[in-house]
Design an enzyme around this catalytic site. Sequence first.
Site, mmCIF file in Angstrom:
data_model
loop_
_atom_site.group_PDB
_atom_site.id
_atom_site.type_symbol
_atom_site.label_atom_id
_atom_site.label_comp_id
_atom_site.label_asym_id
_atom_site.label_seq_id
_atom_site.Cartn_x
_atom_site.Cartn_y
_atom_site.Cartn_z
ATOM 1 N N TYR A 148 0.811 -1.214 0.000
ATOM 2 C CA TYR A 148 0.000 0.000 0.000
ATOM 3 C C TYR A 148 0.851 1.274 0.000
ATOM 4 O O TYR A 148 0.382 2.340 -0.374
ATOM 5 C CB TYR A 148 -0.938 0.036 1.218
ATOM 6 C CG TYR A 148 -2.031 -1.008 1.223
ATOM 7 C CD1 TYR A 148 -2.138 -1.929 0.201
ATOM 8 C CD2 TYR A 148 -2.947 -1.064 2.246
ATOM 9 C CE1 TYR A 148 -3.133 -2.892 0.206
ATOM 10 C CE2 TYR A 148 -3.952 -2.020 2.263
ATOM 11 C CZ TYR A 148 -4.041 -2.936 1.242
ATOM 12 O OH TYR A 148 -5.021 -3.886 1.253
ATOM 13 N N LYS A 195 3.823 -14.846 3.503
ATOM 14 C CA LYS A 195 3.815 -15.668 2.282
ATOM 15 C C LYS A 195 5.276 -15.996 1.971
ATOM 16 O O LYS A 195 5.801 -15.697 0.889
ATOM 17 C CB LYS A 195 3.118 -14.866 1.162
ATOM 18 C CG LYS A 195 2.817 -15.644 -0.095
ATOM 19 C CD LYS A 195 1.732 -16.690 0.063
ATOM 20 C CE LYS A 195 1.584 -17.491 -1.216
ATOM 21 N NZ LYS A 195 0.752 -18.697 -1.056
ATOM 22 N N ASP A 227 -2.530 -17.892 2.865
ATOM 23 C CA ASP A 227 -3.650 -18.636 2.268
ATOM 24 C C ASP A 227 -4.192 -19.677 3.243
ATOM 25 O O ASP A 227 -5.405 -19.864 3.364
ATOM 26 C CB ASP A 227 -3.265 -19.270 0.920
ATOM 27 C CG ASP A 227 -1.834 -19.771 0.875
ATOM 28 O OD1 ASP A 227 -1.099 -19.571 1.865
ATOM 29 O OD2 ASP A 227 -1.430 -20.367 -0.145
ATOM 30 N N ASP A 251 -5.351 -6.457 6.119
ATOM 31 C CA ASP A 251 -6.563 -5.807 5.622
ATOM 32 C C ASP A 251 -7.605 -6.878 5.272
ATOM 33 O O ASP A 251 -8.775 -6.817 5.688
ATOM 34 C CB ASP A 251 -6.180 -4.983 4.376
ATOM 35 C CG ASP A 251 -7.280 -4.039 3.943
ATOM 36 O OD1 ASP A 251 -8.306 -3.978 4.628
ATOM 37 O OD2 ASP A 251 -7.111 -3.381 2.904
ATOM 38 N N ASP A 255 -11.000 -8.387 7.755
ATOM 39 C CA ASP A 255 -12.384 -8.365 7.257
ATOM 40 C C ASP A 255 -12.996 -9.757 7.316
ATOM 41 O O ASP A 255 -14.171 -9.921 7.658
ATOM 42 C CB ASP A 255 -12.430 -7.841 5.813
ATOM 43 C CG ASP A 255 -12.632 -6.334 5.772
ATOM 44 O OD1 ASP A 255 -12.419 -5.694 6.825
ATOM 45 O OD2 ASP A 255 -12.988 -5.805 4.712
#
Length: 347
Positions: A148, A195, A227, A251, A255
């Site tokens: 970001y 990751k 994942d 992020d 959620d």
Amino acid sequence: MSMNLNIGVIKGDGIGPEIVTEAMKVLDKAAEKYGHACKYTQLLLGGASIDVHGIPLTDETVEQAKACDAVLMGSIGGDAKTSPWYQLEPSKRPEAGLLKIRKELNLFANLRPAILYDELKGACPLKEEITEGGFDLMIMRELTGGLYFGERRTEEIDGVLTAFDSLTYNEIRRIAKRAFDIAMKRGRKVTSVDKANVLDSSRLWRKIVEEVAKDYPEVALEHMLVDNCAMQLVKDPKQFDVVLTENMFGDILSDEASMVTGSIGMLASTSLNETKFGLYEPSGGSAPDIAGKGIANPIATILSAAMMLRFSFDLDQEADAIEAAVAQVLKEGYRTIDIMSEGKTQV
Ligand code: NAD
């Protein structure tokens, strides 16, 4: 000991003013009960600031926020299809103000607890055998680095988009340290999510988290690929205590965790800097679809105010009292429309 709580208040846009007003009532009540005094400074951010100043965040607001001990905020932003704020160039839209204030206040650690209350089991989309006994986990997301904030370029000629992951040694170290500090006060387990099988930046992340873990022998550390974590959150959320991860993964995972609890209207959050200062806000957005109808769930904001008392003012007893009051209200059957079980309609 009686304290003066110097609190900045950003009511925000959409449902923001409705839910923040309720949280302020709760803060005032807790202050009255325990002998503290709340002093509020109203600040403008997002659409409300655009309407007055033409920009989503002024330097004056940043300075006023810095002068407070903590800031309580409703959500900002509007309906991107209909709001005139979204006719402006991206750097002048409401969300740009939010990104800027987080950066200006050096808010690097975003904390989002995901708690399943027994009374709301019915709103949880998971099977009962998975959620039996409830769960209480904390997603801790790095907020100032990652994709970001890395450099990005679009090469117009051949249509190539290049985006850089940007994380420094110190950024990783300070968020990891904060996660272990918080785990010490909770279940003493940190799940670091990355990751590392694909990304170099994740391998660096993992190395530094392991370095920090050496200072916390009482805290169990495990690594999990993002994942897999996305799957585990719905398969077995009870396994988690503190989930530590970088900006973009956090992020998405926060959620996901929010939906597992049943409603976005229940989820508190805070973003902290290296001092006691924090920006406390509900995890959801400004919900323009229900703004002004008096049906928004104020619990996420009320629980954010409780987090403020705990993390910025070290008022654990007062925070516990607010959290207990929320649990009691749920037990007594009070509900907003987002957490009603099927079959019921109006509030
Ligand atoms: P949203 O979270 O505002 O709404 C998604 C759904 O959840 C809607 O159906 C809404 O009614 C419901 N909802 C959200 N909070 C609720 C509450 N407290 N009680 C009951 N229902 C609630 O997400 P969105 O629609 O994608 O975004 C709307 C605006 O909010 C956009 O402008 C977006 O940029 C902004 N936004 C702001 C923040 C923030 O201020 N931190 C975060 C996310 C989105």
